[in-house]
Motif scaffolding. Structure first.
Motif, mmCIF file in Angstrom:
data_model
loop_
_atom_site.group_PDB
_atom_site.id
_atom_site.type_symbol
_atom_site.label_atom_id
_atom_site.label_comp_id
_atom_site.label_asym_id
_atom_site.label_seq_id
_atom_site.Cartn_x
_atom_site.Cartn_y
_atom_site.Cartn_z
ATOM 1 N N LEU A 28 0.576 -1.335 0.031
ATOM 2 C CA LEU A 28 0.152 0.050 0.103
ATOM 3 C C LEU A 28 0.860 1.251 0.070
ATOM 4 O O LEU A 28 0.293 2.278 -0.108
ATOM 5 C CB LEU A 28 -0.952 0.036 1.177
ATOM 6 N N PHE A 29 2.133 1.207 0.093
ATOM 7 C CA PHE A 29 2.862 2.254 0.274
ATOM 8 C C PHE A 29 4.178 2.209 -0.756
ATOM 9 O O PHE A 29 4.508 1.055 -1.116
ATOM 10 C CB PHE A 29 3.369 2.257 1.671
ATOM 11 N N LYS A 30 4.598 3.290 -1.028
ATOM 12 C CA LYS A 30 5.974 3.201 -1.861
ATOM 13 C C LYS A 30 6.918 4.551 -1.166
ATOM 14 O O LYS A 30 6.621 5.275 -0.541
ATOM 15 C CB LYS A 30 5.344 4.126 -3.319
ATOM 16 N N ARG A 31 8.174 4.137 -1.597
ATOM 17 C CA ARG A 31 9.221 4.920 -1.195
ATOM 18 C C ARG A 31 9.003 6.509 -1.201
ATOM 19 O O ARG A 31 8.625 7.204 -2.182
ATOM 20 C CB ARG A 31 10.679 4.743 -1.925
ATOM 21 N N GLY A 32 9.197 6.975 -0.152
ATOM 22 C CA GLY A 32 8.916 8.590 -0.118
ATOM 23 C C GLY A 32 7.617 8.912 0.516
ATOM 24 O O GLY A 32 7.479 10.297 0.698
ATOM 25 N N ASP A 33 6.741 8.124 0.761
ATOM 26 C CA ASP A 33 5.285 8.218 1.358
ATOM 27 C C ASP A 33 5.609 8.868 2.838
ATOM 28 O O ASP A 33 6.438 8.412 3.365
ATOM 29 C CB ASP A 33 4.535 7.173 1.260
ATOM 30 N N LEU A 34 4.731 9.964 3.136
ATOM 31 C CA LEU A 34 4.888 10.273 4.491
ATOM 32 C C LEU A 34 3.849 9.676 5.269
ATOM 33 O O LEU A 34 2.372 9.606 4.758
ATOM 34 C CB LEU A 34 4.323 12.064 4.511
ATOM 35 N N LEU A 35 4.021 9.041 6.436
ATOM 36 C CA LEU A 35 3.151 8.181 7.023
ATOM 37 C C LEU A 35 2.837 8.953 8.474
ATOM 38 O O LEU A 35 3.657 9.417 8.939
ATOM 39 C CB LEU A 35 3.487 6.769 7.254
ATOM 40 N N GLU A 36 1.530 8.959 8.905
ATOM 41 C CA GLU A 36 1.204 9.382 10.107
ATOM 42 C C GLU A 36 0.096 8.131 10.909
ATOM 43 O O GLU A 36 -0.694 7.690 10.290
ATOM 44 C CB GLU A 36 0.009 10.616 9.984
ATOM 45 N N SER A 96 10.115 -1.398 11.548
ATOM 46 C CA SER A 96 9.208 -1.993 10.540
ATOM 47 C C SER A 96 7.926 -1.317 10.351
ATOM 48 O O SER A 96 7.664 -0.482 11.615
ATOM 49 C CB SER A 96 9.159 -3.438 11.061
ATOM 50 N N LEU A 97 7.216 -1.378 9.349
ATOM 51 C CA LEU A 97 5.748 -0.743 9.387
ATOM 52 C C LEU A 97 5.153 -1.152 10.803
ATOM 53 O O LEU A 97 4.351 -0.565 11.394
ATOM 54 C CB LEU A 97 5.223 -1.343 8.109
ATOM 55 N N THR A 98 5.180 -2.431 11.037
ATOM 56 C CA THR A 98 4.335 -2.960 12.486
ATOM 57 C C THR A 98 4.892 -2.238 13.696
ATOM 58 O O THR A 98 3.730 -1.672 14.386
ATOM 59 C CB THR A 98 4.804 -4.436 12.477
ATOM 60 N N ASP A 99 6.064 -2.039 13.805
ATOM 61 C CA ASP A 99 6.655 -1.305 15.032
ATOM 62 C C ASP A 99 6.344 0.175 14.976
ATOM 63 O O ASP A 99 6.042 0.747 16.021
ATOM 64 C CB ASP A 99 7.964 -1.426 15.179
ATOM 65 N N PHE A 100 6.442 0.625 13.880
ATOM 66 C CA PHE A 100 6.100 2.073 13.747
ATOM 67 C C PHE A 100 4.602 2.472 13.895
ATOM 68 O O PHE A 100 4.238 3.289 14.483
ATOM 69 C CB PHE A 100 6.243 2.644 12.176
ATOM 70 N N ALA A 101 3.622 1.591 13.152
ATOM 71 C CA ALA A 101 2.063 1.797 13.386
ATOM 72 C C ALA A 101 1.674 1.727 14.753
ATOM 73 O O ALA A 101 0.820 2.499 15.175
ATOM 74 C CB ALA A 101 1.530 0.968 12.517
ATOM 75 N N TYR A 102 2.546 0.700 15.523
ATOM 76 C CA TYR A 102 2.197 0.425 17.067
ATOM 77 C C TYR A 102 0.592 0.199 16.921
ATOM 78 O O TYR A 102 -0.311 0.583 17.890
ATOM 79 C CB TYR A 102 2.594 1.569 17.864
ATOM 80 N N GLY A 103 0.166 -0.639 16.050
ATOM 81 C CA GLY A 103 -1.394 -1.164 16.114
ATOM 82 C C GLY A 103 -2.367 -0.136 15.454
ATOM 83 O O GLY A 103 -3.626 -0.403 15.480
ATOM 84 N N SER A 104 -1.932 1.076 15.025
ATOM 85 C CA SER A 104 -2.771 2.105 14.676
ATOM 86 C C SER A 104 -3.108 2.083 13.127
ATOM 87 O O SER A 104 -2.112 1.643 12.387
ATOM 88 C CB SER A 104 -2.360 3.595 15.231
ATOM 89 N N GLU A 105 -4.064 2.653 12.460
ATOM 90 C CA GLU A 105 -4.176 2.808 11.128
ATOM 91 C C GLU A 105 -3.394 3.603 10.613
ATOM 92 O O GLU A 105 -2.887 4.905 11.287
ATOM 93 C CB GLU A 105 -5.607 3.200 10.832
ATOM 94 N N ILE A 106 -2.691 3.569 9.365
ATOM 95 C CA ILE A 106 -1.701 4.604 8.823
ATOM 96 C C ILE A 106 -2.203 5.264 7.874
ATOM 97 O O ILE A 106 -3.049 4.887 6.900
ATOM 98 C CB ILE A 106 -0.525 3.636 8.172
ATOM 99 N N LEU A 107 -2.051 6.699 8.102
ATOM 100 C CA LEU A 107 -2.627 7.785 6.905
ATOM 101 C C LEU A 107 -1.368 8.324 6.196
ATOM 102 O O LEU A 107 -0.162 8.334 6.679
ATOM 103 C CB LEU A 107 -3.084 8.959 7.778
#
Length: 215
Positions: A28-36, A96-107
């Motif tokens: 769902l993500f590509k290099r350079g995307d800003l995640l929240e 990792s995406l998992t550790d960054f998101a910490y269980g939350s939905e990513i914007l």
């Protein structure tokens, strides 16, 4: 409470938190995307590097109390993050995406709608994010995770969260009503204490005057 928190972290530094966190889909993500993602009392930001990896600036108290790199590299819990913010200890790291998101939905790339500056090329964003790896001087208001990602994606180290906080603070403390109340309380205190001297009167006048001029 703060020393007790530090002791607890020290004795559990080598133990990863037992959490069954959902794994976001890297496609769902590509290099350079800003995640929240929401974290505790504020939003946390990162830059997607590809291959399920996210670069982000995150406060962490653990490097102050242990040199165990294995423990430090584990997922940063909210406790570690909050105490790191207080101690102003932070670093730009890759998780990792998992550790960054910490269980939350990513914007994804929500700030594109807010920023007047167009985003840079995805590879350039990723290179900027990777180049700044390591320990950084952290400030909740002046250099936080949002400043970092905004610089990487748009070339401008700004924070909308900081702006909103400062605007709200100004409305509360720098209002005309607050100037009136400060002047009244200051003068009432002076007359009650009977200390009408230049050394006490001048500060009493300066504070409400400063608030008045800022309102």
């Amino acid at each position: 409470m703060f020393p007790l928190q530090l002791l607890n972290l020290f004795f559990t530094a080598s133990t990863l938190e037992d959490k069954n966190l959902p794994t976001p889909d890297p496609s769902l993500f590509k290099r350079g995307d800003l995640l929240e993602v929401p974290r505790t009392m504020f939003t946390h930001f990162g830059i997607y590097l590809g291959d399920g990896r996210v670069a982000h600036l995150i406060p962490d108290i653990l490097p102050l109390i242990t040199k165990n790199k294995g423990a430090i590299s584990t997922m940063v819990s909210n406790t570690r993050l909050i105490l790191g913010s207080i101690a102003k200890v932070a670093s730009v790291r890759v998780d990792s995406l998992t550790d960054f998101a910490y269980g939350s939905e990513i914007l994804v790339n929500h700030t594109d709608k807010l920023c007047s500056q167009p985003p840079l090329d995805g590879d350039e964003i990723g290179r900027r994010a990777e180049k700044m790896m390591g320990s950084v001087t952290y400030s909740l208001l002046w250099y936080n995770c949002e400043h970092y990602v905004m610089y990487c994606r748009y070339g401008m180290a700004i924070s909308y969260q900081t702006y909103q906080f400062c605007t709200a603070t100004r409305k509360i403390f720098c209002s005309r009503m607050n100037a009136y109340l400060t002047a009244f309380c200051s003068m009432a205190t002076l007359f009650y204490l009977g200390c009408l001297t230049p050394l006490t009167t001048l500060p009493t006048l300066v504070l409400p005057f400063t608030i008045w001029m800022a309102s």
